[in-house]
Design a protein around this motif. Structure first.
Motif, PDB file in Angstrom:
ATOM      1  N   LEU A  68      19.708  44.139  25.968  1.00  0.00           N
ATOM      2  CA  LEU A  68      20.214  43.251  24.928  1.00  0.00           C
ATOM      3  C   LEU A  68      20.929  42.048  25.530  1.00  0.00           C
ATOM      4  N   THR A  69      21.652  42.297  26.619  1.00  0.00           N
ATOM      5  CA  THR A  69      22.376  41.214  27.291  1.00  0.00           C
ATOM      6  C   THR A  69      21.403  40.173  27.816  1.00  0.00           C
ATOM      7  N   GLU A  70      20.315  40.617  28.408  1.00  0.00           N
ATOM      8  CA  GLU A  70      19.306  39.678  28.886  1.00  0.00           C
ATOM      9  C   GLU A  70      18.661  38.917  27.733  1.00  0.00           C
ATOM     10  N   ALA A  71      18.461  39.614  26.616  1.00  0.00           N
ATOM     11  CA  ALA A  71      17.873  38.953  25.451  1.00  0.00           C
ATOM     12  C   ALA A  71      18.792  37.867  24.908  1.00  0.00           C
ATOM     13  N   ALA A  72      20.109  38.092  25.030  1.00  0.00           N
ATOM     14  CA  ALA A  72      21.082  37.139  24.494  1.00  0.00           C
ATOM     15  C   ALA A  72      21.424  36.022  25.463  1.00  0.00           C
ATOM     16  N   ARG A  73      21.085  36.193  26.736  1.00  0.00           N
ATOM     17  CA  ARG A  73      21.500  35.219  27.735  1.00  0.00           C
ATOM     18  C   ARG A  73      20.932  33.825  27.432  1.00  0.00           C
ATOM     19  N   GLY A  74      21.809  32.839  27.420  1.00  0.00           N
ATOM     20  CA  GLY A  74      21.389  31.461  27.154  1.00  0.00           C
ATOM     21  C   GLY A  74      21.452  31.070  25.694  1.00  0.00           C
ATOM     22  N   ALA A  75      21.729  32.033  24.822  1.00  0.00           N
ATOM     23  CA  ALA A  75      21.817  31.709  23.399  1.00  0.00           C
ATOM     24  C   ALA A  75      23.160  31.041  23.087  1.00  0.00           C
ATOM     25  N   ASP A  76      23.152  30.169  22.108  1.00  0.00           N
ATOM     26  CA  ASP A  76      24.384  29.523  21.658  1.00  0.00           C
ATOM     27  C   ASP A  76      25.043  30.291  20.522  1.00  0.00           C
ATOM     28  N   VAL A  77      24.262  31.067  19.811  1.00  0.00           N
ATOM     29  CA  VAL A  77      24.791  31.851  18.699  1.00  0.00           C
ATOM     30  C   VAL A  77      23.868  33.033  18.451  1.00  0.00           C
ATOM     31  N   VAL A  78      24.473  34.174  18.149  1.00  0.00           N
ATOM     32  CA  VAL A  78      23.727  35.350  17.710  1.00  0.00           C
ATOM     33  C   VAL A  78      23.917  35.470  16.210  1.00  0.00           C
ATOM     34  N   VAL A  79      22.819  35.539  15.478  1.00  0.00           N
ATOM     35  CA  VAL A  79      22.855  35.734  14.032  1.00  0.00           C
ATOM     36  C   VAL A  79      22.261  37.092  13.723  1.00  0.00           C
ATOM     37  N   SER A  80      23.035  37.936  13.089  1.00  0.00           N
ATOM     38  CA  SER A  80      22.560  39.263  12.730  1.00  0.00           C
ATOM     39  C   SER A  80      22.171  39.306  11.262  1.00  0.00           C
ATOM     40  N   ALA A  81      20.955  39.778  10.996  1.00  0.00           N
ATOM     41  CA  ALA A  81      20.501  39.982   9.623  1.00  0.00           C
ATOM     42  C   ALA A  81      19.957  41.402   9.483  1.00  0.00           C
ATOM     43  N   VAL A  82      20.492  42.316  10.290  1.00  0.00           N
ATOM     44  CA  VAL A  82      20.038  43.695  10.238  1.00  0.00           C
ATOM     45  C   VAL A  82      20.540  44.352   8.962  1.00  0.00           C
TER      46      VAL A  82
END
Length: 307
Positions: A68-82
C-alpha cells in the motif's frame, strides 16, 4: 501544477462518480493524474479504467501495508471511497492511512460522505460510530485530513430509504414533521469530493447540502409534482424507532453494510436533529447548480420540475 490522486474504492458506486469528476474537471483537466487502488486479482478497475491513459491502476492488498505504501508513494492526496463495516471503514482505512503517512502523502480524505456523525449518542448508529472511530485515528496521524459531510444521499428517497410512500401518498416522519433534513445527491457529493481533493487548503470538515427540507415540505412537493395530495404521516417518535432498530439488530442475521435496522438508525439521527449539519458551506465547492429533492422526486414520478 499536477495533482496525483490515489483513489481507493474507485469501482464502487460513489467511487466511479468521483473518478469521473476528477477526470472531467473543466478548470484543470490536464492537471490531474488519477491512480486507482484495487486488490490483487480484481479485474473491475481494469475493466473500468484500463483503456484510459489518464488512469493508472495499481494493486495492493489492505493487509499488505508495504505494498500500500508503494501504491501511495508520490501521491498528493489519498481519497477513500470504500464502503463496508469495521473490516473496511476502520481496519482497511487504518492500513491505507498508515501507508499514506509512510509514503509522505500530505493529505487524506476519508470515506465519510454522511450526515454529521460527530455528536450522535453512543450506540445510536453503527455506521456513524465506525466513522467516528476512524476519525480519531486520522486526527492523531501526521497528515492533513478533510472529511466531507453531506447528509443523506437524495437518491435514496426514490429507492432504499422508505420515507416517501409513493403508492400510499404519504411521507413518513418521526417526532416532528418540521425537523430540517440534509440531502445531497451522489453526483453532487462526487463533485465536491473532486474539488476538495484538488484543494491543498481544504479545511478539516466540509459540510454541504444540496437541499435542506422537512418531511412536511417533501409532502407538499410530492403533491405539486403529482397533482395528488400527499400527507405527512407520523410514524412514531425517534425514541420508539431507536428501540425498534435495537431489537431488529439483535434478532437480525443481516450484519451487512446497510441492513434495514441501519436505515432505521439513520432516520433516528436525522429526525432527532443529532446528525444535522450545522455549518453548511454551499459555495466553496459547489456545482453549478445543486440537485434538489424536487429534482430527484420529479424523475421518480415522471414529472417536469417547475421553473
Amino acid at each position: 501544477m499536477t495533482t496525483t490522486v490515489l483513489l481507493a474504492g474507485a469501482t464502487g458506486d460513489l467511487g466511479q462518480r468521483i473518478a469521473r469528476e476528477l477526470l472531467s474537471r473543466r478548470d484543470a483537466p490536464d492537471d490531474v493524474r488519477l491512480r486507482v487502488l484495487t486488490r490483487p486479482g480484481s479485474t473491475g478497475a481494469t475493466t473500468l479504467f484500463g483503456d484510459d491513459d489518464r488512469v493508472e491502476v495499481t494493486r495492493a492488498s489492505y493487509a499488505d501495508v508495504p505494498a500500500l505504501t508503494e501504491a501511495a508513494r508520490g501521491a498528493d492526496v489519498v481519497v477513500s471511497a470504500v464502503s463496508g463495516v469495521r473490516p473496511v471503514i476502520v481496519d482497511a482505512q487504518r492500513a491505507l492511512l498508515t501507508a499514506a503517512v509512510a509514503a509522505g502523502v500530505p493529505r487524506f480524505v476519508p470515506s465519510d460522505y454522511s450526515a454529521d456523525y460527530r455528536s450522535i449518542p453512543p450506540g445510536s448508529n453503527r455506521n456513524f460510530e465506525l466513522r467516528r472511530e476512524f476519525a480519531a485515528f486520522l486526527d492523531a496521524a501526521p497528515i492533513r485530513a478533510t472529511s466531507v459531510l453531506n447528509g443523506m444521499f437524495t437518491d435514496l428517497l426514490t429507492g432504499d430509504a422508505p420515507m416517501v410512500l409513493f403508492d400510499r401518498k404519504r411521507v413518513l416522519f418521526w417526532s416532528s414533521a418540521d425537523q430540517v433534513l440534509d440531502f445531497t445527491t451522489k453526483d453532487d457529493v462526487a463533485h465536491v469530493v473532486a474539488r476538495v481533493a484538488l484543494d491543498p487548503e481544504a479545511p478539516r470538515v466540509v459540510e454541504v447540502a444540496g437541499d435542506r427540507v422537512t418531511a412536511r415540505q417533501v409532502a407538499r412537493t410530492m403533491s405539486e409534482l403529482t397533482g395528488t395530495p400527499f400527507k405527512p404521516q407520523w410514524a412514531g417518535t425517534t425514541g420508539t424507532l431507536a428501540a425498534m432498530a435495537a431489537v431488529m439488530r439483535r434478532t437480525s442475521k443481516d450484519d451487512g453494510t446497510f441492513p434495514a435496522w441501519q436505515g432505521m438508525q439513520y432516520f433516528v439521527n436525522m429526525f432527532s436533529g443529532d446528525a444535522q449539519l450545522r455549518h453548511v458551506d454551499g459555495a466553496r465547492y459547489a456545482p453549478a447548480r445543486w440537485t434538489t429533492v424536487r429534482d430527484v422526486l420529479a424523475t421518480r414520478v415522471g414529472a417536469a420540475t417547475p421553473a
